[in-house]
Design a protein around this motif. Structure first.
Motif, PDB file in Angstrom:
ATOM      1  N   UNK A 129      50.199   2.087 -57.546  1.00 14.17           N
ATOM      2  CA  UNK A 129      49.824   3.309 -58.411  1.00 14.17           C
ATOM      3  C   UNK A 129      50.850   3.715 -59.350  1.00 14.17           C
ATOM      4  N   UNK A 130      52.323   3.517 -58.882  1.00 11.34           N
ATOM      5  CA  UNK A 130      53.301   4.118 -59.625  1.00 11.34           C
ATOM      6  C   UNK A 130      53.676   3.087 -60.696  1.00 11.34           C
ATOM      7  N   UNK A 131      53.270   1.957 -60.887  1.00 14.94           N
ATOM      8  CA  UNK A 131      53.421   1.216 -61.894  1.00 14.94           C
ATOM      9  C   UNK A 131      52.351   1.092 -63.085  1.00 14.94           C
ATOM     10  N   UNK A 132      52.729   0.573 -64.241  1.00 11.89           N
ATOM     11  CA  UNK A 132      51.617   0.540 -65.228  1.00 11.89           C
ATOM     12  C   UNK A 132      50.930  -0.718 -65.054  1.00 11.89           C
ATOM     13  N   UNK A 133      49.857  -1.077 -65.742  1.00 13.64           N
ATOM     14  CA  UNK A 133      49.086  -2.207 -65.250  1.00 13.64           C
ATOM     15  C   UNK A 133      49.969  -3.491 -65.891  1.00 13.64           C
ATOM     16  N   UNK A 134      50.976  -3.400 -66.775  1.00 10.36           N
ATOM     17  CA  UNK A 134      51.658  -4.336 -67.362  1.00 10.36           C
ATOM     18  C   UNK A 134      52.751  -4.729 -66.236  1.00 10.36           C
ATOM     19  N   UNK A 135      53.185  -3.598 -65.599  1.00 10.39           N
ATOM     20  CA  UNK A 135      54.447  -3.828 -64.561  1.00 10.39           C
ATOM     21  C   UNK A 135      53.533  -4.258 -63.185  1.00 10.39           C
ATOM     22  N   UNK A 136      52.638  -4.108 -63.075  1.00 13.37           N
ATOM     23  CA  UNK A 136      51.774  -4.716 -62.105  1.00 13.37           C
ATOM     24  C   UNK A 136      51.705  -6.132 -62.030  1.00 13.37           C
ATOM     25  N   UNK A 137      51.245  -6.631 -63.434  1.00 10.94           N
ATOM     26  CA  UNK A 137      51.121  -8.034 -63.755  1.00 10.94           C
ATOM     27  C   UNK A 137      52.430  -8.855 -63.664  1.00 10.94           C
ATOM     28  N   UNK A 138      53.534  -8.232 -64.072  1.00 11.45           N
ATOM     29  CA  UNK A 138      54.720  -8.735 -64.105  1.00 11.45           C
ATOM     30  C   UNK A 138      55.574  -8.608 -62.746  1.00 11.45           C
TER      31      UNK A 138
END
Length: 258
Positions: free
Chosen positions: A91-100
């Motif tokens: 939840x604390x990460x953006x969608x891009x950060x999650x994918x990365x």
């Protein structure tokens, strides 16, 4: 290919898996189906290494996972992508950060290369415009697509999906099924899907393993289900609303023809 050979799993005195042997093939969607409590979740958990089987073999392209040392298992883990039932995004990460995230953890790419790969995966699941948003700001279907992007970030040979349509409406479920199916064929992955969704079975079930009471009761393609004479499979299949409707339609057609 992933092969399970004479796999047993017990928890204390309770036998959950009772000598399962099955093949999960490259480049197609392999489905594990069965009633609640049949053992399908335990089977998948054994295959991905969450549970250690009581006995038997789990072969990843001939490599027996059960006998692997820690270093070998870590190397194999980099070849595996996982789509969790609840998406399990941070939840604390953006969608891009999650994918990365898998690239940050396991790859030796530069930061620029990691960002480019993560964006490629988001574009592949039609989420290029959602990279800067947080999971709480997007719909359940978009969260599932973001989780798929994360699962394929390391370009895995093996993709595991645990109830990918859980909590989704029928239209969104169809989108997710088609996405998993197309990605599987595009990247020639060995995809294993644990599901109870009969629409998924008939839509993308290219190789289906039916588990009943801890045993493999049937294995085949979705186009073979309707003509199966396996009593346990028929009992399971025709209990679903989808197949009740199909059966009712068949009976109406038979009656009209007479």
């Amino acid at each position: 290919m992933i092969q399970v050979i004479d796999l047993h799993k017990s928890f204390e005195d309770k036998k959950v898996l009772k000598g399962i042997t099955a093949d999960f093939r490259d480049g197609i969607c392999n489905l594990i189906i069965g009633q609640s409590g049949a053992g399908k979740t335990v089977l998948m958990s054994c295959i991905i290494g969450l549970f250690r089987p009581t006995s038997g073999k789990i072969l990843y392209d001939g490599r027996n996972m059960v006998e692997m040392k820690q270093k070998q298992w870590k190397e194999l883990r980099r070849e595996v992508g996982m789509l969790f039932q609840g998406s399990a995004l941070f939840d604390s990460m953006t969608v891009l950060e999650n994918a990365r995230f898998p690239l940050d953890m396991f790859s030796s790419m530069s930061e620029k290369e990691r960002n480019e790969r993560a964006m490629f995966c988001l574009e592949r699941v039609n989420l290029a415009d959602a990279g800067n948003k947080y999971p709480g700001e997007i719909s359940g279907g978009m969260q599932k697509r973001a989780a798929i992007a994360r699962a394929i970030a390391l370009n895995p040979k093996y993709l595991f999906c645990d109830e990918p349509n859980s909590g989704l409406d029928p239209k969104t479920s169809l989108v997710i099924d088609e996405l998993i199916h197309s990605i599987t064929h595009e990247f020639n992955m060995t995809t294993i899907i644990n599901t109870h969704d009969m629409n998924s079975v008939m839509g993308i079930g290219e190789n289906i393993v039916f588990i009943s009471e801890g045993e493999k009761a049937w294995q085949g393609r979705n186009d073979e289900i309707m003509t199966s004479t396996n009593e346990r499979l028929n009992s399971f299949i025709f209990a679903s609303d989808l197949f009740k409707k199909i059966k009712e339609e068949e009976n109406r057609n038979i009656a009209n023809n007479h």
